[in-house]
Design a protein around this motif. Structure first.
Motif, PDB file in Angstrom:
ATOM      1  N   MET A   1     -36.376  42.366 -36.903  1.00  0.00           N
ATOM      2  CA  MET A   1     -35.345  41.385 -36.589  1.00  0.00           C
ATOM      3  C   MET A   1     -34.012  42.027 -36.945  1.00  0.00           C
ATOM      4  SD  MET A   1     -34.568  37.632 -38.309  1.00  0.00           S
ATOM      5  CE  MET A   1     -36.243  37.072 -38.122  1.00  0.00           C
ATOM      6  N   ASP A   2     -33.055  42.033 -36.007  1.00  0.00           N
ATOM      7  CA  ASP A   2     -31.778  42.669 -36.311  1.00  0.00           C
ATOM      8  C   ASP A   2     -30.970  41.807 -37.282  1.00  0.00           C
ATOM      9  OD1 ASP A   2     -29.693  40.964 -34.695  1.00  0.00           O
ATOM     10  OD2 ASP A   2     -31.369  41.298 -33.332  1.00  0.00           O
ATOM     11  N   GLY A   3     -30.044  42.449 -37.951  1.00  0.00           N
ATOM     12  CA  GLY A   3     -29.264  41.763 -38.975  1.00  0.00           C
ATOM     13  C   GLY A   3     -28.463  40.593 -38.456  1.00  0.00           C
ATOM     14  N   GLU A   4     -27.904  40.722 -37.239  1.00  0.00           N
ATOM     15  CA  GLU A   4     -27.094  39.630 -36.680  1.00  0.00           C
ATOM     16  C   GLU A   4     -27.940  38.381 -36.460  1.00  0.00           C
ATOM     17  OE1 GLU A   4     -24.371  38.582 -32.742  1.00  0.00           O
ATOM     18  OE2 GLU A   4     -25.222  40.589 -32.997  1.00  0.00           O
ATOM     19  N   THR A   5     -29.172  38.588 -35.950  1.00  0.00           N
ATOM     20  CA  THR A   5     -30.064  37.447 -35.745  1.00  0.00           C
ATOM     21  C   THR A   5     -30.408  36.782 -37.065  1.00  0.00           C
ATOM     22  OG1 THR A   5     -31.040  38.421 -33.756  1.00  0.00           O
ATOM     23  CG2 THR A   5     -32.341  36.751 -34.902  1.00  0.00           C
TER      24      THR A   5
END
Length: 334
Positions: free
Chosen positions: A15-19
Motif C-alpha cells: 500500500m503506498d504511503g499516500e493511500t
C-alpha cells in the motif's frame, strides 16, 4: 513512551504511503478494513461474500465502499446483475409442469431431484402433494437453482417460519417459490453465495433484536420503516446501550417512542462522533458544568445557593431550542 518496532508476519500486501495517509485521515476503521479485504483479493468484490467474510450488514458494507470511492481509492462497477445475454428466469414465464414431467425427472437416475425431494419433505416434516412437488421441479429445472441451494433455502425459511409463527406451522411451497426467484435475481444460486447471504441476514437480525430490546419492543417483527431506522443506526455504529440512552431521552421528553425523534438524537451523536453510552454520558457531563462549591466558616462545603432566575431562564431556553431543532429535523425526515 519509547518507540518500538512491531514485526508484522505473513504475506506482504503493498500500500503506498499516500493511500495509507488518506485512510488514516478518514478515521474510518470500516473503510480501512474493507480496503485491506479488497487488497487481499486483488480488487475482486462480491458484496455477499464480502459481507460474510467481514461479518457486516449490507448497509455497513455499502457505507464503507462509498467512503473509499469518495477518497478515490475504489472505482469500477460491481458485477451484481447478470449480463443481458443471460436473462434471469422469471416466474411469469415458467412453463406448466405436469405429472408426466415429474415422472420423467424422478425416473432419471442421473438427476439429483429425487434425493432433493426426499430431503425437502424431511425438512418440512410432511409428504408434499403433486402440486407442490411441481413447484420444486420448476425451481430446479426451469429456474436452474442447484439442488443443494434449494435445500439450504428450504431449511432456512422453515426455521425462520417456525420462529415467527411457532412449531407445527407449515411453510408454503408458494412462499419458497417467491423467495427462490428473488435469490436467483440477486445471484444467490451457489452454495457459497447462499451461505454468505444467510450469515449476513442472521447477523443483521441478531443486531436488530438487540436494538429492539433497547427500545422495549418485544414479541413482534419491526415494520419496513422501523427496519430502515435500525439499519441506519447499525451503519452509524450504535449498539443497544447507546440506543437505550436515546430511548430514555425520547420517553422523558415526549412520553412515548417516536422513531424520528430518537433518530434525530442518534444522528446528532453520530455527527459528534459519540457512539457508545459511555461517550454520550461523558459528553452530557461536560455540557452540565458543576457550580463551584463554597465553604462555610467551619471548612465544610456550604449548601449550594439557589440559582438565580436569569440562569434558570437561560437553561430552559437552551432546552426549548434543542427541542425545536430536533422537531425540525424530524419534519425534514418525514
Amino acid at each position: 513512551m519509547a518507540v518500538s518496532r512491531i514485526d508484522l508476519k505473513g504475506q506482504s500486501i503493498s500500500m503506498d504511503g499516500e493511500t495509507a495517509d488518506r485512510l488514516i485521515r478518514l478515521g474510518s476503521g470500516d473503510a480501512a478494513l474493507l480496503y485491506l479485504y479488497l487488497l487481499r483479493r486483488q480488487g475482486s468484490y462480491d458484496p455477499v461474500e464480502a459481507a460474510h467474510a467481514l461479518g457486516w450488514t449490507g448497509p455497513q458494507l455499502e457505507s464503507a465502499l462509498a467512503q473509499l470511492r469518495q477518497l478515490g481509492l475504489a472505482g469500477g462497477t460491481e458485477a451484481t446483475a447478470p449480463s443481458p445475454s443471460e436473462p434471469v428466469p422469471t416466474p411469469d414465464q415458467a412453463p406448466e409442469y405436469t405429472a408426466d414431467d415429474l415422472a420423467v425427472e424422478l425416473s432419471d437416475r442421473r438427476s439429483p431431484f429425487a434425493a432433493l425431494l426426499d430431503e425437502v419433505e424431511r425438512a418440512l416434516g410432511r409428504k408434499l402433494p403433486n402440486s407442490q412437488v411441481l413447484i420444486l421441479l420448476e425451481l430446479y429445472d426451469y429456474a436452474g437453482i442447484p439442488a443443494e441451494v434449494l435445500l439450504v433455502l428450504v431449511h432456512w425459511l422453515q426455521a425462520r417460519y417456525q420462529r415467527k409463527y411457532g412449531p407445527g406451522k407449515r411453510l408454503s411451497m408458494k412462499y419458497v417459490r417467491q423467495v427462490a426467484y428473488q435469490w436467483k435475481e440477486r445471484g444467490l444460486d451457489t452454495l457459497e453465495a447462499a451461505d454468505g447471504y444467510i450469515a449476513q441476514q442472521n447477523y443483521r437480525e441478531t443486531r436488530e433484536g438487540e436494538l429492539l430490546g433497547a427500545l422495549n419492543i418485544f414479541g413482534r417483527q419491526p415494520t419496513a420503516t422501523e427496519r430502515r431506522h435500525l439499519a441506519q443506526w447499525l451503519e452509524w455504529g450504535f449498539g443497544g446501550e447507546a440506543v437505550a440512552v436515546a430511548y430514555d431521552i425520547t420517553m422523558t421528553n415526549l412520553g412515548r417512542l417516536n422513531w424520528n425523534y430518537c433518530n434525530a438524537i442518534l444522528r446528532r451523536w453520530h455527527e459528534k462522533g459519540l457512539h457508545t453510552a459511555q461517550e454520550v454520558r461523558a459528553e452530557q457531563k461536560q455540557e452540565r458544568p458543576a457550580a463551584p462549591a463554597s465553604r462555610s466558616a467551619g471548612g465544610k462545603p456550604a449548601a449550594a445557593p439557589p440559582r438565580d432566575v436569569e440562569s434558570q431562564r437561560r437553561e430552559n431556553q437552551r432546552g426549548i431550542q434543542e427541542m425545536k431543532r430536533l422537531l425540525e429535523q424530524m419534519k425534514q425526515e418525514e
